[in-house]
Design a protein around this motif. Structure first.
Motif: not given
Length: 721
Positions: A674-697
């Motif tokens: 669970t901890r590894e999954k949470a860190i992955a969601y933080c680093d590899d989903i939220k940090e990697k994609y959220f702002e990038k996708i939002r910028y173009s939208v």
């Protein structure tokens, strides 16, 4: 989707300034607490003997016997039935972050009359199978128990009698926020009472108190419904900043909009009926942002009242065709929502232990609790950071007015000078009786300390006159979690202090001199946590690192502090949380984080693929048609071609980002830890994609024709009421 937005805007045009609101009386005192079965109601309805037993149980944290419970149940039923109440429920606070209730009727079909026994008041057995448990119980052990908390008043909500309770598993572990909080309150009471007796033998109890400021946004219900991200996740995942946001500072403390004003009056009346002492209302900094604040109350009651207040606000908002947003960061680029916890300790003799005085003895008592609290925060800064960690608060901490993730303590320049002088010189002269005074460059600490009310908005933990303000708590949080942590660490620190002082006294050191000597050591030991400057600055980040202070910026890593040996020892020592319970909570909070980020990611994908991209392509086709028409006339419009190219670039960026994010989610969902999954969601989903996708939208929002854009825009959500 475009029609949904336009329909919402049309509905808004027909709104009035709110429904009519009429208080039961012109005087609040006439109806305050009328829907709450508190001490006054108990005194007027219970026999003197029963009332004495109940108040003793409340004051000393003891169980209520069967006969007393039956008497209270009868009195509560007789009080509730004439008010049209048909059902009762055990109102509890599971680890979902929300409140929970299962309603039972008073009516007994067999006897044909309304019944309510003490056994039903004291205990209920809700099915615990679907509540978070973090592995505490097996699937087949679905049973859970709720148990009445007599220290928090029973109240009426709608047609239901609500009984505040704790919630525990079949095997006795806490599955809620209230049970650990009650234990933490008891721990700090015992520790603080012992220390108080150095100064006043008449002190027999110390109550932790709380005044909880609640920030929130209010938007129109129709506009809210036209934003799937708000409905699903509580925050806008897309949205370009409007030309005018909060930069003019004209909303702060400004005139309250009429429609919001009637809503405020309405929920305040309902809160006051329930005995919630709401006192302050005003506009906050961001447009459509507001704040409500109550008077100080007993910590346990204040915690229950804050949860209840948020529920009332949501219910009342529906009547006014409004929606309340408690998310810590519903709008990018604007101030987020906090829940400022103003915490203090008050003796049964009426003394606020954080209030300086003109008395030398009282000032030494003040310094004792003041310095010990700072020391506790220094020693357990990581635990406090963990106690306010959440997916929502990660969006807020360090942004605009919110404190940074680095835990520090602000005390003001005058008290800083006092502590520095005491640390360096210890110029304390002890004389007989109460004639002990401190030569610290000033004869005494003044009654009014000018600098201490200077609200450093960048400080997570600030001293503000006669209380500490824990400002980093998120607005959607249950305050029981950070308040449990705070009271445990202060209790532990006060006990450590008493042990050191007693040891010096046993060796022959005069009591007050022993106190000062220990305080001097603590001031020196905890000095690194004190900071008076700008918490937003990059210089502070560098300085904090030099001081050895943690800067844990995300929830998955911050939550590790719950499982450190230091934290575990503190919780276990006072029987607040067992190792098993700590591990379970850690697991639950990680799971909650994963689900929150997962929901936001899915909402982003849905909006991007099914709404944004089709709209952008349709508009792009309009431009292509226009460009071809102009070309047929022999006109080569380069600006239109350039716009078409830019739109294509952003469409490709959004599509590629979303599809890559989906694939990454699939990979991460296979992670078992669970901890590894949470860190992955933080680093590899939220940090990697959220702002990038939002910028173009958000760039596409600027290109696409306003009438075609599918999402309600910031300027509409924030400025149209």
């Amino acid at each position: 989707m475009a029609n949904l937005r336009l329909n919402a805007l049309e509905q808004l045009q027909g709104r009035s300034n709110g429904v009519a609101v009429k208080a039961p009386s012109e005087k609040i005192s006439d109806y305050f607490g009328c829907n709450s079965f508190g001490i006054d109601q108990m005194k007027s309805t219970l026999s003197p003997d029963v009332f004495k037993k109940v108040t003793y149980a409340i004051e000393h944290g003891k169980k209520v016997d069967v006969e007393t419970a039956d008497a209270v149940a009868a009195a509560v039923k007789n009080w509730a039935l004439p008010k049209g109440i048909t059902h009762y429920t055990h109102w509890f606070q599971p680890l979902t972050g929300a409140t929970a209730e299962k309603h039972d009727t008073f009516f007994d079909g067999l006897s044909g009359i309304e019944k309510f026994k003490g056994s039903a008041l004291v205990q209920q057995e809700p099915d615990a199978s679907s509540f978070p448990h973090g592995g505490i119980r097996s699937t087949f052990e679905a049973r859970g128990y709720t148990a009445w908390d007599p220290s928090s008043p029973i109240f009426i909500l709608e047609d239901t009698l609500c009984i505040p309770t704790i919630f525990v598993s079949y095997t006795g572990e806490a599955l809620d926020y209230k049970a650990p909080l009650l234990k933490a309150i008891e721990a700090v009471d015992r520790a603080a009472t012992y220390v108080c007796k150095y100064f006043d033998r008449n002190v027999s109890k110390v109550n932790a108190s709380l005044g909880c400021e609640q920030e929130y946004f209010v938007v129109d219900k129709a506009l809210y419904a036209a934003r799937p991200d708000l409905v699903m996740g509580g925050r806008t995942v897309f949205g370009h900043n409007p030309a005018r946001g909060q930069q003019l500072d004209d909303h702060y403390f400004g005139s309250i909009p009429p429609r919001i004003y009637t809503f405020m009056k309405d929920f305040e009346v309902e809160a006051l009926k329930l005995g919630i002492p709401v006192s302050t209302r005003h506009n906050e900094v961001a447009p459509s942002q507001f704040e409500v604040a109550p008077l100080f109350e007993d910590l346990n009651k204040a915690t229950d009242h804050n949860q209840l207040l948020m529920d009332i606000m949501n219910r009342v908002a529906e009547k006014h065709e409004l929606k309340v947003l408690f998310h810590e960061k519903p709008f990018a680029g604007l101030n987020g929502n906090g829940k400022h916890n103003n915490w203090s300790l008050i003796t049964n003799t009426g003394v606020n232990l954080f209030a300086p005085s003109s008395s030398a003895r009282d000032n030494l008592q003040f310094l004792t609790f003041f310095v010990n609290t700072i020391k506790a925060v220094y020693d357990h800064a990581d635990l406090l950071r963990a106690s306010i960690a959440s997916a929502g608060n990660d969006h807020r901490l360090g942004a605009n007015e919110a404190p940074p993730a680095i835990v520090s303590v602000f005390i003001g320049s005058q008290l800083s000078a006092v502590l520095d002088e005491l640390e360096k010189n210890g110029n304390v002269k002890v004389e007989k009786g109460d004639n002990m005074y401190m030569k610290l460059g000033i004869d005494k600490i003044p009654e009014i300390i000018l600098d201490n009310t200077d609200r450093n908005r960048t400080s997570p933990f600030a001293f503000t006159g006669n209380k500490f303000e824990f400002r980093a708590v998120g607005s959607d949080a249950n305050v029981a979690n950070p308040m449990t942590a705070l009271n445990v660490i202060v209790a532990d620190q006060l006990n450590a202090f008493a042990k050191e002082v007693d040891k010096l006294i046993e060796k022959g050191t005069e009591k007050r001199l022993a106190i000062v000597n220990v305080l001097r050591k603590y001031i020196k030991d905890s000095k690194k946590i004190r900071f008076e400057g700008d918490g937003y600055s990059e210089d502070w980040v560098k300085e904090a690192e030099k001081r050895g202070l943690s800067n844990v910026k995300n929830t998955p890593r911050a939550l590790d502090a719950f499982l450190t040996k230091k934290s575990e020892e503190a919780f276990l020592k006072y029987n607040v949380l067992s190792k098993k319970e700590l591990e379970a909570r850690h697991e639950i909070m990680l799971e909650n984080y994963i689900m929150k980020i997962q929901i936001e990611s899915r909402v982003m994908g849905d909006l991007a693929l099914n709404h944004i991209i089709p709209t952008a392509i349709a508009y792009q086709n309009k431009l292509i048609h226009n460009a071809n028409g102009l070309k047929g006339l022999g006109i080569d419009n380069k600006s239109i071609v350039k716009s078409i190219q830019k739109i294509s670039e952003h469409i490709d960026a959004v599509r590629e980002g979303v599809l890559a994010m989906i694939e990454e989610r699939k990979r991460i969902n296979k992670v078992e830890n669970t901890r590894e999954k949470a860190i992955a969601y933080c680093d590899d989903i939220k940090e990697k994609y959220f702002e990038k996708i939002r910028y173009s939208v958000d760039k596409l929002e600027l290109f696409v024709d306003d009438e075609d854009w599918p999402l309600v825009k910031y300027r509409e959500l924030l400025f149209l009421r």
